[in-house]
Write an enzyme that holds these catalytic residues in place. Structure first.
Site, PDB file in Angstrom:
ATOM      1  CB  CYS A   1      41.445  35.621  32.924  1.00  0.00           C
ATOM      2  SG  CYS A   1      41.252  37.409  33.081  1.00  0.00           S
TER       3      CYS A   1
ATOM      4  CG  HIS B   1      37.356  34.920  35.455  1.00  0.00           C
ATOM      5  ND1 HIS B   1      38.450  34.220  35.898  1.00  0.00           N
ATOM      6  CD2 HIS B   1      37.781  36.189  35.259  1.00  0.00           C
ATOM      7  CE1 HIS B   1      39.487  35.028  35.978  1.00  0.00           C
ATOM      8  NE2 HIS B   1      39.115  36.238  35.592  1.00  0.00           N
TER       9      HIS B   1
ATOM     10  CD  GLU C   1      36.932  31.067  36.655  1.00  0.00           C
ATOM     11  OE1 GLU C   1      36.727  30.997  35.428  1.00  0.00           O
ATOM     12  OE2 GLU C   1      37.786  31.834  37.152  1.00  0.00           O
TER      13      GLU C   1
END
Ligand code: GLN
Length: 533
Positions: free
Chosen positions: A380, A506, A508
């Protein structure tokens, strides 16, 4: 109709209620049950999207674009549940809805009150989670600590809900602390007694106690807690400290927590098989002999929770490579004076973020990774910083910047889309949630994902400015992923670098302990290769 498990917390905060709920969810799924978990947050913000990481920690994003509490991350990592905006209920959301209804005249002249209107709204929101779905169990985590003024309406709502659905269709689990007092050389049960006393004052009798403790305690202590708290002895569970949160479902299983829950809820189910989890997650981590060091360069480095999902995803990536990972937390501002801390890193990760502070330090870290060929993953803002760094130091656009930090920059390589420019409200107005990304064959991204189309979650306002795409790509930046509908750049990488990849989304949020996200798995794999030790 699903059955309910209400989970409250007592004595102090940070006892790990979210992980406890996720672990119960895992354990019940292992018995073949369909489970969903809901987090109730008593604060008055509608969602944590506008909250500072110092106040709140990470903002977790769901596929449907909700900005939620980080506990939803635990729920998704431990279980197969897919969270949505329905899985996080806040006081702000409840009041927003009530006030909207009141203004429309929907209460037909009634005085709008905490009981029944607020509690009804909470109950309805909890029930909403299972609407139109077949769920065996809904776990409801009540944020905060018993005794907080703010959480009272939520506690009242779960008290009422249990009365409504019947005692065998809902149970109360209370997470508490049994501290060890060094000077006395003893474990103390009084805080637990008081906390349960507080709950009982408002009409909630816990059925199960999860006692957080540093050391295992004796049957005599169990007996004492059971007697004073009016809970069966076998329902006093020792939630002993462990090094690895993924071990907690195993700790609970050893004490037959699943048995006790299902017995109380009268649900017959085959026994739990956690052997896969134990082997592929817990033991793999325990047995790993190698280790890599990854520098995470951010500005909220001193906070445990600000980059929660990133730290977890790095661990998943390590588990997938039979290794461990040591995270070096690097304060990006410090890199402006001295980058030597990066010398010991086998890989560098620059996570997302907002605001000017720390940005230039991130650019320094990325230049370091690019020039010295250190494996790098940018996420990001980390991707935006990588684009700025490339524009400045490779393309010679020395004053290039994101318009977030310099609205007047001569070279706005990262800028706002027209549609974002008109937005006035801050809450919930970013580009949020899952979007498809088309991946170009023959790129690192394609090798990692092994697919041409992926879906990833977003939370940002600014974008790669396509006016600079030709220039940047002509100098060696590879655009390997785009959002096809609007031709927005989602992934960039470098040709002559072993592992340099940066993404606007993202990743994650979609990594799991037994299924590491490919970008994290790839970073650790490359870092192991590059390892200096
Ligand atoms: N501040 C940047 C933006 O709004 C990046 C956001 C992020 O890293 N989550 O686009």
């Amino acid at each position: 109709m699903p059955k309910y498990i209400f989970v409250t917390g007592g004595v102090v905060s940070s006892l790990g209620k979210g992980v406890a709920c996720a672990s119960i969810g895992k354990l019940l799924e292992a018995r073949g049950l369909k489970v969903a978990i809901v987090k109730c947050d008593p604060y008055i913000n509608v969602d944590p999207g506008t909250m500072n990481p110092y106040q709140h920690g990470e903002v977790y994003v769901t596929d449907d674009g909700a900005e939620t509490d980080l506990d939803l991350g635990h729920y998704e990592r431990f279980t197969s549940m897919r969270a949505s905006r329905l899985n996080n209920i806040t006081t702000g959301k409840i009041y927003y809805s009530i006030i909207t209804k009141e203004r429309k005249g929907e209460y037909l002249g009634a005085t709008v009150q905490v009981i029944p209107h607020v509690t009804d709204e909470i109950k309805q929101n909890i029930k909403q989670v299972s609407k139109g779905r077949h769920l065996d169990i809904v776990i409801v985590e009540i944020g905060g600590t018993v005794g907080d003024i703010e959480s009272l309406p939520f506690l009242e709502a779960i008290r009422q809900l249990r009365l409504e659905v019947g005692a065998h269709n809902a149970i109360n689990v209370h997470l508490t602390l049994v501290p060890y007092i060094k000077a006395a050389g003893e474990l103390k049960t009084k805080p637990t007694q008081h906390s349960v006393g507080k709950l009982r004052e408002i009409g909630i009798q816990p059925d199960i106690l999860l006692c957080r403790t540093e050391r295992r305690f004796s049957q005599a202590i169990i007996r004492k807690i059971a007697l004073f708290c009016n809970v069966e002895e076998n329902a006093v569970i020792q939630a002993i400290d462990v090094d690895d949160i993924y071990e907690i479902p195993l700790v609970f299983k050893q004490q037959a927590l699943d048995e006790i829950i299902l017995h109380k809820l009268r649900i017959p189910a085959p026994s739990a098989d956690l052997s896969d989890w134990e082997e592929k997650v817990v033991n793999k981590w325990k047995r790993a002999k190698r280790s890599v060091r990854i520098a995470v360069v951010g500005k909220y480095i001193e906070l445990q929770d600000a980059y929660k999902s990133i730290y977890e995803a790095l661990r998943h990536g390590a588990i997938a490579n039979d290794s461990r990972v040591e995270i070096i937390k690097v304060d990006s501002e410090k890199l402006l004076e001295d980058t030597s801390i990066l010398d010991s890193a086998d890989g560098i990760l620059v996570p997302g973020g907002f605001g000017q502070r720390g940005f230039e330090g991130k650019v320094v870290a990325i230049r370091y990774a690019r020039e010295r060929k250190v494996p790098f993953l940018g996420i990001c803002l980390g991707m935006q910083a990588a684009v700025v760094e490339f524009a400045r130091n490779v393309c010679g656009l020395t004053s290039a910047n994101s318009t977030e930090f310099d609205p007047e920059t001569e070279y706005p390589v990262i800028s706002l889309l027209e549609e974002q420019k008109a937005i006035q409200q801050l809450g919930g107005t970013m580009r949020l949630g899952a979007y498809p990304c088309r991946i170009a064959r023959g790129t690192l991204a394609y090798r990692l994902y092994g697919r041409e189309e992926v879906s990833e979650r977003h939370r940002h306002r600014y974008e790669f400015n396509n006016d600079y795409r030709n220039l940047l790509t002509s100098r060696g930046l590879v655009v390997s992923g785009v959002y096809p509908l609007k031709d927005l750049v989602e992934i960039v990488e470098l040709e002559d670098h072993p592992y340099f990849i940066a993404v606007q989304f993202h990743p994650e949020f979609k990594s799991k302990p037994d299924k590491a996200h490919p970008l994290f798995k790839g970073l650790i794999r490359q870092a192991l290769k590059a390892s200096k030790r």
